[in-house]
Design an enzyme around this catalytic site. Structure first.
Site, PDB file in Angstrom:
ATOM      1  N   GLU A 116       0.859  -1.187   0.000  1.00  0.00           N
ATOM      2  CA  GLU A 116       0.000   0.000   0.000  1.00  0.00           C
ATOM      3  C   GLU A 116       0.887   1.226   0.000  1.00  0.00           C
ATOM      4  O   GLU A 116       1.906   1.241   0.697  1.00  0.00           O
ATOM      5  CB  GLU A 116      -0.816   0.047   1.296  1.00  0.00           C
ATOM      6  CG  GLU A 116      -2.185  -0.543   1.189  1.00  0.00           C
ATOM      7  CD  GLU A 116      -2.801  -0.666   2.560  1.00  0.00           C
ATOM      8  OE1 GLU A 116      -3.707  -1.475   2.708  1.00  0.00           O
ATOM      9  OE2 GLU A 116      -2.342   0.042   3.491  1.00  0.00           O
ATOM     10  N   TYR A 128       7.971   1.052  -7.294  1.00  0.00           N
ATOM     11  CA  TYR A 128       7.167  -0.173  -7.364  1.00  0.00           C
ATOM     12  C   TYR A 128       6.746  -0.484  -8.809  1.00  0.00           C
ATOM     13  O   TYR A 128       6.790  -1.628  -9.241  1.00  0.00           O
ATOM     14  CB  TYR A 128       5.926  -0.055  -6.471  1.00  0.00           C
ATOM     15  CG  TYR A 128       6.229   0.341  -5.035  1.00  0.00           C
ATOM     16  CD1 TYR A 128       7.402  -0.089  -4.409  1.00  0.00           C
ATOM     17  CD2 TYR A 128       5.358   1.138  -4.298  1.00  0.00           C
ATOM     18  CE1 TYR A 128       7.693   0.275  -3.101  1.00  0.00           C
ATOM     19  CE2 TYR A 128       5.635   1.495  -2.988  1.00  0.00           C
ATOM     20  CZ  TYR A 128       6.804   1.069  -2.395  1.00  0.00           C
ATOM     21  OH  TYR A 128       7.090   1.420  -1.109  1.00  0.00           O
TER      22      TYR A 128
HETATM   23  C1  LIG Z   1      10.598   5.313  -1.344  1.00  0.00           C
HETATM   24  C2  LIG Z   1      12.061   5.305  -0.944  1.00  0.00           C
HETATM   25  C3  LIG Z   1      12.336   4.080  -0.072  1.00  0.00           C
HETATM   26  C4  LIG Z   1      12.940   5.233  -2.196  1.00  0.00           C
HETATM   27  O1  LIG Z   1      14.297   5.175  -1.791  1.00  0.00           O
HETATM   28  P1  LIG Z   1      15.470   5.887  -2.615  1.00  0.00           P
HETATM   29  O2  LIG Z   1      16.767   5.417  -2.062  1.00  0.00           O
HETATM   30  O3  LIG Z   1      15.264   7.353  -2.657  1.00  0.00           O
HETATM   31  O4  LIG Z   1      15.206   5.270  -4.065  1.00  0.00           O
HETATM   32  P2  LIG Z   1      16.286   5.024  -5.212  1.00  0.00           P
HETATM   33  O5  LIG Z   1      17.288   6.114  -5.236  1.00  0.00           O
HETATM   34  O6  LIG Z   1      16.783   3.620  -5.126  1.00  0.00           O
HETATM   35  O7  LIG Z   1      15.368   5.144  -6.507  1.00  0.00           O
HETATM   36  C5  LIG Z   1      14.604   4.020  -6.901  1.00  0.00           C
HETATM   37  C6  LIG Z   1      13.501   4.436  -7.831  1.00  0.00           C
HETATM   38  O8  LIG Z   1      12.527   5.178  -7.113  1.00  0.00           O
HETATM   39  C7  LIG Z   1      11.971   6.167  -7.972  1.00  0.00           C
HETATM   40  N1  LIG Z   1      12.259   7.485  -7.405  1.00  0.00           N
HETATM   41  C8  LIG Z   1      13.105   7.767  -6.379  1.00  0.00           C
HETATM   42  N2  LIG Z   1      13.064   9.087  -6.090  1.00  0.00           N
HETATM   43  C9  LIG Z   1      12.172   9.627  -6.958  1.00  0.00           C
HETATM   44  C10 LIG Z   1      11.657  10.939  -7.155  1.00  0.00           C
HETATM   45  N3  LIG Z   1      12.067  11.970  -6.401  1.00  0.00           N
HETATM   46  N4  LIG Z   1      10.727  11.120  -8.111  1.00  0.00           N
HETATM   47  C11 LIG Z   1      10.281  10.082  -8.867  1.00  0.00           C
HETATM   48  N5  LIG Z   1      10.740   8.816  -8.727  1.00  0.00           N
HETATM   49  C12 LIG Z   1      11.664   8.597  -7.787  1.00  0.00           C
HETATM   50  C13 LIG Z   1      12.614   5.972  -9.333  1.00  0.00           C
HETATM   51  O9  LIG Z   1      11.821   5.051 -10.056  1.00  0.00           O
HETATM   52  C14 LIG Z   1      13.931   5.332  -8.955  1.00  0.00           C
HETATM   53  O10 LIG Z   1      14.465   4.539  -9.968  1.00  0.00           O
HETATM   54  P3  LIG Z   1      15.425   5.203 -11.089  1.00  0.00           P
HETATM   55  O11 LIG Z   1      16.488   5.934 -10.341  1.00  0.00           O
HETATM   56  O12 LIG Z   1      15.909   4.014 -11.833  1.00  0.00           O
HETATM   57  O13 LIG Z   1      14.540   6.116 -11.881  1.00  0.00           O
HETATM   58  C15 LIG Z   1      12.460   6.622  -0.186  1.00  0.00           C
HETATM   59  O14 LIG Z   1      12.052   7.715  -0.957  1.00  0.00           O
HETATM   60  C16 LIG Z   1      11.858   6.739   1.199  1.00  0.00           C
HETATM   61  O15 LIG Z   1      12.405   6.229   2.183  1.00  0.00           O
HETATM   62  N6  LIG Z   1      10.751   7.482   1.314  1.00  0.00           N
HETATM   63  C17 LIG Z   1      10.120   7.735   2.618  1.00  0.00           C
HETATM   64  C18 LIG Z   1       9.445   6.515   3.159  1.00  0.00           C
HETATM   65  C19 LIG Z   1       8.422   6.006   2.183  1.00  0.00           C
HETATM   66  O16 LIG Z   1       7.669   6.761   1.591  1.00  0.00           O
HETATM   67  N7  LIG Z   1       8.372   4.676   2.046  1.00  0.00           N
HETATM   68  C20 LIG Z   1       7.418   4.023   1.168  1.00  0.00           C
HETATM   69  C21 LIG Z   1       6.201   3.669   1.925  1.00  0.00           C
HETATM   70  S1  LIG Z   1       4.995   2.892   0.843  1.00  0.00           S
END
Ligand SMILES: CC(C)(COP(=O)(O)OP(=O)(O)OC[C@H]1O[C@@H](n2cnc3c(N)ncnc32)[C@H](O)[C@@H]1OP(=O)(O)O)[C@@H](O)C(=O)NCCC(=O)NCCS
Length: 161
Positions: A116, A128
């Site tokens: 979710e 995702y």
């Molecule tokens: C969601 C989360 C875990 C992603 O972690 P991250 O280390 O920033 O992600 P990554 O750098 O590995 O990026 C992975 C993918 O996420 C997406 N992504 C990451 N940041 C993004 C942004 N600002 N805008 C759009 N897509 C984004 C892209 O698809 C990216 O893949 P790509 O680089 O090949 O395009 C992080 O943003 C987070 O901890 N957020 C707060 C907690 C949260 O919302 N958790 C999810 C609950 S459902």
């Protein structure tokens, strides 16, 4: 040394790690889990790992850059939480954590994976969707809004492994 995350700097999460990981949890969510809720999602049907950088081998939670918690029941896995420290986001750690969650879920026997996500959480949704997840449902007004006013929809997504 490059900051690019390796795939193998993972440690299983135990109740002793909760205090350290609460720093990441609280920094990542407008409505974070309590320590008690976090602890209740360790062991039994839950599985979770924390990730370190490749600068140093991860030995304890206070140097982790992120973590995931999953649940596995009868062929189905659910992502309960995934977080990367805000100042480490956008560097690939989220993808490494999410791929590890999927790999562990499949290893446990999952053929369906669910999660979710807040409708406004585009970064997580992109992560995702890029892994093949599709939206299967929407829960109207499911989450208290991250702005503190009103409510926000939850998008339910799934992947058939
Ligand atoms: C969601 C989360 C875990 C992603 O972690 P991250 O280390 O920033 O992600 P990554 O750098 O590995 O990026 C992975 C993918 O996420 C997406 N992504 C990451 N940041 C993004 C942004 N600002 N805008 C759009 N897509 C984004 C892209 O698809 C990216 O893949 P790509 O680089 O090949 O395009 C992080 O943003 C987070 O901890 N957020 C707060 C907690 C949260 O919302 N958790 C999810 C609950 S459902």
């Amino acid at each position: 040394m490059s900051n690019k995350p390796k795939d193998n700097n993972f440690i299983d999460i135990t109740p002793n790690d909760v205090k350290g990981l609460m720093v990441i949890e609280s920094a990542c969510h407008s409505h974070p889990w309590s320590e008690k809720t976090f602890t209740s999602c360790i062991g039994g049907r839950y599985f979770g790992e924390m990730l370190g950088t490749n600068q140093q081998q991860l030995v304890q939670a206070d140097t982790a850059v992120g973590f995931y918690i999953g649940e596995y029941v009868a062929g189905e896995a659910t992502l309960m939480d995934i977080c990367v420290l805000p100042n480490e986001q956008g560097k690939g750690f989220g993808k490494v954590l999410f791929n590890q969650f999927l790999a562990q879920a499949k290893k446990l026997g999952a053929t369906k994976v669910f999660l979710e996500v807040r409708a406004k959480n585009i970064a997580a949704q992109m992560l995702y969707m890029n892994a093949g997840f599709i939206e299967i449902d929407r829960r109207t007004g499911y989450y208290p809004s991250s702005s503190g006013f009103g409510y926000e929809d939850a998008i339910v997504m799934s992947l058939t492994c």
